[in-house]
Design a protein around this motif. Sequence first.
Motif, short mmCIF file in Angstrom:
data_model
loop_
_atom_site.label_atom_id
_atom_site.label_comp_id
_atom_site.label_asym_id
_atom_site.label_seq_id
_atom_site.Cartn_x
_atom_site.Cartn_y
_atom_site.Cartn_z
N SER A 298 -12.45 59.42 74.78
CA SER A 298 -11.57 58.74 73.82
C SER A 298 -10.49 57.95 74.18
CB SER A 298 -11.09 60.09 72.95
OG SER A 298 -10.25 60.93 73.97
N ASP A 299 -10.40 57.65 75.47
CA ASP A 299 -9.13 56.97 75.89
C ASP A 299 -7.92 57.82 75.75
OD1 ASP A 299 -10.78 55.01 76.59
OD2 ASP A 299 -10.26 53.65 74.78
N ASP A 300 -7.97 59.07 75.85
CA ASP A 300 -6.87 59.76 75.63
C ASP A 300 -6.83 60.68 77.00
OD1 ASP A 300 -6.32 59.79 72.91
OD2 ASP A 300 -7.85 61.16 72.44
N SER A 301 -5.48 61.17 77.38
CA SER A 301 -5.40 61.53 78.56
C SER A 301 -5.94 62.99 78.76
CB SER A 301 -3.72 61.68 79.13
OG SER A 301 -3.10 62.28 78.23
N THR A 302 -6.35 63.21 79.97
CA THR A 302 -6.68 64.78 80.16
C THR A 302 -5.56 65.57 80.29
OG1 THR A 302 -6.93 64.21 82.53
CG2 THR A 302 -8.97 64.31 81.26
N ILE A 303 -5.81 66.77 79.87
CA ILE A 303 -4.79 68.06 80.17
C ILE A 303 -4.98 68.47 81.34
CG2 ILE A 303 -4.04 70.27 79.52
CD1 ILE A 303 -4.60 69.62 76.45
N TYR A 304 -6.12 68.78 81.76
CA TYR A 304 -6.56 69.18 83.34
C TYR A 304 -7.54 68.24 83.57
CZ TYR A 304 -4.45 73.45 81.82
OH TYR A 304 -3.67 74.30 81.29
N GLN A 305 -7.26 67.56 84.89
CA GLN A 305 -8.15 66.23 85.23
C GLN A 305 -9.59 66.48 85.77
OE1 GLN A 305 -6.06 63.09 87.48
NE2 GLN A 305 -4.34 64.38 87.46
N LEU A 306 -9.83 67.91 85.86
CA LEU A 306 -11.32 68.03 86.14
C LEU A 306 -12.00 68.15 85.09
CD1 LEU A 306 -10.65 70.37 89.32
CD2 LEU A 306 -11.31 68.05 89.30
#
Length: 517
Positions: A298-306
Amino acid sequence: MKLLTLTAASAALATAQAQQVSCPDYLDYAKEYHAPFSTGRYNLSYQRPDPACRTAASPALDGVIADMQSKVADPDLYRLFVNSFPNTLDTAIRWQGVAANNSAEELAFIITGDINAMWLRDSSNQMLSYLSFLKNASTPVFASLYRGVLNLQARYIQTSPLCNSFQPPVESGINASLNQYALTDEVYPPYSNLSVFECKYELDSIASFLELSSAYYTATSDIDFFRNFQWVSAVQTVLNVATVMRDTPTYTPKGMVNQSPYTFQRDTTSASETLLNMGIGSPVKGGTGLVRSAFRPSDDSTIYQLFIPANMQFATHLNGTSTIMSQLGHADLASQMKTMATSIRAAIEKRAVVTDETYGKIYAFEIDGCGSSNIMDDANIPSLLAAPVYGYTSDMYGSSNQIYQNTRAKILSDENPYFMEGPVINAVGGPHQGPGMAWPMANIVRILTSENQTEISTALREIVSSTDGYGLIHESINTFNVSDWTREWFSWANGLFGQAILDLEGRMPEVLMESYQ
């Protein structure tokens, strides 16, 4: 929209365009209603541009559209199919040509719709909607587009492997459209705004390149294509990125902070548009075997990167494309790809499965390797819901994977914080457009992954009734207000809808003979 260069297969269209005085910008055209309207309750507009204004042509595709009229009983459903399925071909093939240094290397620049840039993920999915045409020798326009997209993606990956969307190639003569939001981004490693539209590192971007590669080879067996141009070098770059993003945790074994291989900061009022911790994102534990992703599809940042759906997609198509690499004689690379794919899949099943008190074992959306997990799903593909669509499960419906089935049940309930409910449409949404905005794309995925006729019919009915009369698949829709929606021109979702209708015609044709009035 004027097409600047075309392959020989579209020469007739180029002549027609040259004779056309003016073609309206589809961004404006799609905001208006056009006759003839469908004869159903929703009176849907006709949204295909004039033939002389379409950006590519395929008599075979037009033949399929005509043939489906006798197979789709509902006039509104048929009109939505007519408008949607050819949308990428009609409106989004911004340029076709060849590389400046190799006239045999086809290139194709495909825009998402209302944004004049090429996303690796979107362009792959736009092409995947037409996969069925690749097997037909009478439809060379599609094979050429696939090759052109793959060649351009390979160039992009080698130039800026951590970026997600790109400017037109210099050969096109099309000016770059600078992204006002990205002009002040602080990104490492640096890039040029003249070649990159936006540089959000998303694992699904490089996974989508592999998926499109695998799809083309499976359909055509054209091994020479992969041998002749930049594909092998691009895959090597993909492997390098994945290895670094797997093997560089936040902390060293002695507790020092590692130099992050990627950082991103944007001056924004939206939390999902930037990374916390001065651009490095949430801490990630090492040794998990999973590959980091700073942003979601979605081009939104991940909360946790995995980010688990992207790891699922990447493992699946890394394994699939290892076959191509083996056929090319690169045994060491093929073995490296297969080994990494196997280890990622094993890591998903070991670390990303959590126990829900209601649904039992389910897949987490994101984890950090330290015990934290994000339990949700997002409409954009790859998603957890779409795991069968991009091939992670052994069948198209995930019926033999009980963890997927449990996950699916939770996703499609109010225990998914981004499942949007209301009288207009009920579907997964996401933080990109926020609470209350459901994405038709998620209902299309629901159709593609279901064997339940009632569930499929309900999803179709909601999609048909929620276009606000425009007859196109929007990005998102307010679940309580059919006239409150985003993006009138979103090619990927439109092509996916056409793909779903053709899929139903093959496996559940009786659904297409129902009324959706």
